[in-house]
Write an enzyme that holds these catalytic residues in place. Structure first.
Site, PDB file in Angstrom:
ATOM      1  N   LYS A 118     -47.927  32.096 -30.902  1.00  0.00           N
ATOM      2  CA  LYS A 118     -46.687  31.346 -31.083  1.00  0.00           C
ATOM      3  C   LYS A 118     -46.862  30.111 -31.974  1.00  0.00           C
ATOM      4  O   LYS A 118     -47.985  29.643 -32.191  1.00  0.00           O
ATOM      5  CB  LYS A 118     -46.156  30.922 -29.711  1.00  0.00           C
ATOM      6  CG  LYS A 118     -45.784  32.097 -28.814  1.00  0.00           C
ATOM      7  CD  LYS A 118     -45.297  31.580 -27.474  1.00  0.00           C
ATOM      8  CE  LYS A 118     -44.872  32.688 -26.554  1.00  0.00           C
ATOM      9  NZ  LYS A 118     -44.376  32.146 -25.270  1.00  0.00           N
TER      10      LYS A 118
ATOM     11  N   PHE B 223     -33.456  28.920 -20.046  1.00  0.00           N
ATOM     12  CA  PHE B 223     -34.418  28.453 -21.054  1.00  0.00           C
ATOM     13  C   PHE B 223     -34.272  29.154 -22.406  1.00  0.00           C
ATOM     14  O   PHE B 223     -35.027  28.873 -23.335  1.00  0.00           O
ATOM     15  CB  PHE B 223     -35.857  28.639 -20.543  1.00  0.00           C
ATOM     16  CG  PHE B 223     -36.220  30.067 -20.217  1.00  0.00           C
ATOM     17  CD1 PHE B 223     -36.596  30.962 -21.212  1.00  0.00           C
ATOM     18  CD2 PHE B 223     -36.186  30.516 -18.903  1.00  0.00           C
ATOM     19  CE1 PHE B 223     -36.931  32.279 -20.914  1.00  0.00           C
ATOM     20  CE2 PHE B 223     -36.525  31.834 -18.587  1.00  0.00           C
ATOM     21  CZ  PHE B 223     -36.893  32.713 -19.602  1.00  0.00           C
TER      22      PHE B 223
ATOM     23  N   ARG C 281     -53.099  40.811 -21.038  1.00  0.00           N
ATOM     24  CA  ARG C 281     -52.447  39.944 -20.045  1.00  0.00           C
ATOM     25  C   ARG C 281     -53.490  39.076 -19.328  1.00  0.00           C
ATOM     26  O   ARG C 281     -53.257  37.901 -19.076  1.00  0.00           O
ATOM     27  CB  ARG C 281     -51.680  40.783 -19.012  1.00  0.00           C
ATOM     28  CG  ARG C 281     -50.629  41.708 -19.577  1.00  0.00           C
ATOM     29  CD  ARG C 281     -49.391  41.068 -20.076  1.00  0.00           C
ATOM     30  NE  ARG C 281     -48.699  40.330 -19.045  1.00  0.00           N
ATOM     31  CZ  ARG C 281     -47.665  39.540 -19.291  1.00  0.00           C
ATOM     32  NH1 ARG C 281     -47.221  39.379 -20.514  1.00  0.00           N
ATOM     33  NH2 ARG C 281     -47.074  38.891 -18.329  1.00  0.00           N
TER      34      ARG C 281
ATOM     35  N   THR D 107     -48.457  32.461 -17.259  1.00  0.00           N
ATOM     36  CA  THR D 107     -47.466  31.855 -18.154  1.00  0.00           C
ATOM     37  C   THR D 107     -47.543  30.334 -18.109  1.00  0.00           C
ATOM     38  O   THR D 107     -47.492  29.668 -19.139  1.00  0.00           O
ATOM     39  CB  THR D 107     -46.045  32.328 -17.768  1.00  0.00           C
ATOM     40  OG1 THR D 107     -46.012  33.753 -17.841  1.00  0.00           O
ATOM     41  CG2 THR D 107     -44.999  31.749 -18.692  1.00  0.00           C
TER      42      THR D 107
ATOM     43  N   ARG E 158     -54.362  30.604 -22.369  1.00  0.00           N
ATOM     44  CA  ARG E 158     -53.407  29.557 -21.987  1.00  0.00           C
ATOM     45  C   ARG E 158     -54.091  28.366 -21.317  1.00  0.00           C
ATOM     46  O   ARG E 158     -53.674  27.230 -21.507  1.00  0.00           O
ATOM     47  CB  ARG E 158     -52.313  30.148 -21.114  1.00  0.00           C
ATOM     48  CG  ARG E 158     -51.375  31.034 -21.940  1.00  0.00           C
ATOM     49  CD  ARG E 158     -50.303  31.655 -21.106  1.00  0.00           C
ATOM     50  NE  ARG E 158     -49.317  32.343 -21.922  1.00  0.00           N
ATOM     51  CZ  ARG E 158     -48.688  33.439 -21.537  1.00  0.00           C
ATOM     52  NH1 ARG E 158     -48.938  33.975 -20.349  1.00  0.00           N
ATOM     53  NH2 ARG E 158     -47.799  34.005 -22.326  1.00  0.00           N
TER      54      ARG E 158
ATOM     55  N   ASN F  31     -46.813  27.754 -24.561  1.00  0.00           N
ATOM     56  CA  ASN F  31     -47.961  28.400 -23.922  1.00  0.00           C
ATOM     57  C   ASN F  31     -48.761  29.299 -24.864  1.00  0.00           C
ATOM     58  O   ASN F  31     -49.525  30.147 -24.427  1.00  0.00           O
ATOM     59  CB  ASN F  31     -47.539  29.133 -22.649  1.00  0.00           C
ATOM     60  CG  ASN F  31     -46.567  30.263 -22.905  1.00  0.00           C
ATOM     61  OD1 ASN F  31     -46.329  30.664 -24.035  1.00  0.00           O
ATOM     62  ND2 ASN F  31     -45.993  30.772 -21.830  1.00  0.00           N
TER      63      ASN F  31
ATOM     64  N   HIS G  38     -47.857  35.359 -26.475  1.00  0.00           N
ATOM     65  CA  HIS G  38     -46.994  36.310 -25.767  1.00  0.00           C
ATOM     66  C   HIS G  38     -47.694  37.652 -25.823  1.00  0.00           C
ATOM     67  O   HIS G  38     -48.351  37.972 -26.818  1.00  0.00           O
ATOM     68  CB  HIS G  38     -45.622  36.414 -26.457  1.00  0.00           C
ATOM     69  CG  HIS G  38     -44.835  37.612 -26.025  1.00  0.00           C
ATOM     70  ND1 HIS G  38     -43.997  37.587 -24.938  1.00  0.00           N
ATOM     71  CD2 HIS G  38     -44.792  38.876 -26.517  1.00  0.00           C
ATOM     72  CE1 HIS G  38     -43.468  38.797 -24.785  1.00  0.00           C
ATOM     73  NE2 HIS G  38     -43.928  39.591 -25.737  1.00  0.00           N
TER      74      HIS G  38
END
Length: 140
Positions: free
Chosen positions: A11, A59, A87, A93, A104, A114, A117
């Site tokens: 991100k 959000f 994952r 998250t 993270r 964070n 994704h």
């Protein structure tokens, strides 16, 4: 476990801090292989489409703003149990709840920033990969 593909995104909060290489290394060190990758600057329309599943969540507006605030790296990862493995290496998250050594825990700034994704199931992996990549862009 079977060899599978999953979608991964680095991100804007991470790309702005020059963490693309460090995050990709963590993914590769976990046994995942990058079979497609490109750097994009999401338009509002692309972000709203990609995250449409969250459109009614409180959000959503903040999510779209964050995703359009800078470049994003979209990737297809391949490996044994790639979805679960991705994952696990991403971590929870909320970085405060993420396990030590996860992406993270190491790199995220907050629950909203964070850093990464990743697809949560085979069906979403297929949809998310198709959203960003044509078949000819995936070279495994």
């Amino acid at each position: 476990m079977a060899i599978e593909r999953t979608f991964s995104m680095i991100k804007p909060d991470a790309t702005k801090r020059n963490l693309t290489g460090a995050i990709t290394k963590m993914l590769e060190d976990a046994g995942l292989r990058v079979v497609a990758s490109k750097r994009v600057w999401m338009s509002r329309r692309e972000a709203e489409g990609f995250y449409a599943v969250h459109k009614d969540r409180p959000f959503f507006g903040e999510l779209v703003e964050g995703m359009t605030s800078g470049p994003t790296v979209v990737q297809v990862l391949e490996g044994e149990g790639a979805i679960l493995k991705n994952r696990e290496i991403m971590g929870a998250t909320n970085p405060a709840n993420a396990a030590e050594g996860t992406i993270r825990k190491v790199h995220a700034l907050s629950i909203g920033e964070n850093s990464v994704h990743g697809s949560d199931a085979p069906e979403t992996a297929a949809q998310e990969i198709k959203y960003w990549f044509s078949d000819t862009e995936i070279v495994g």
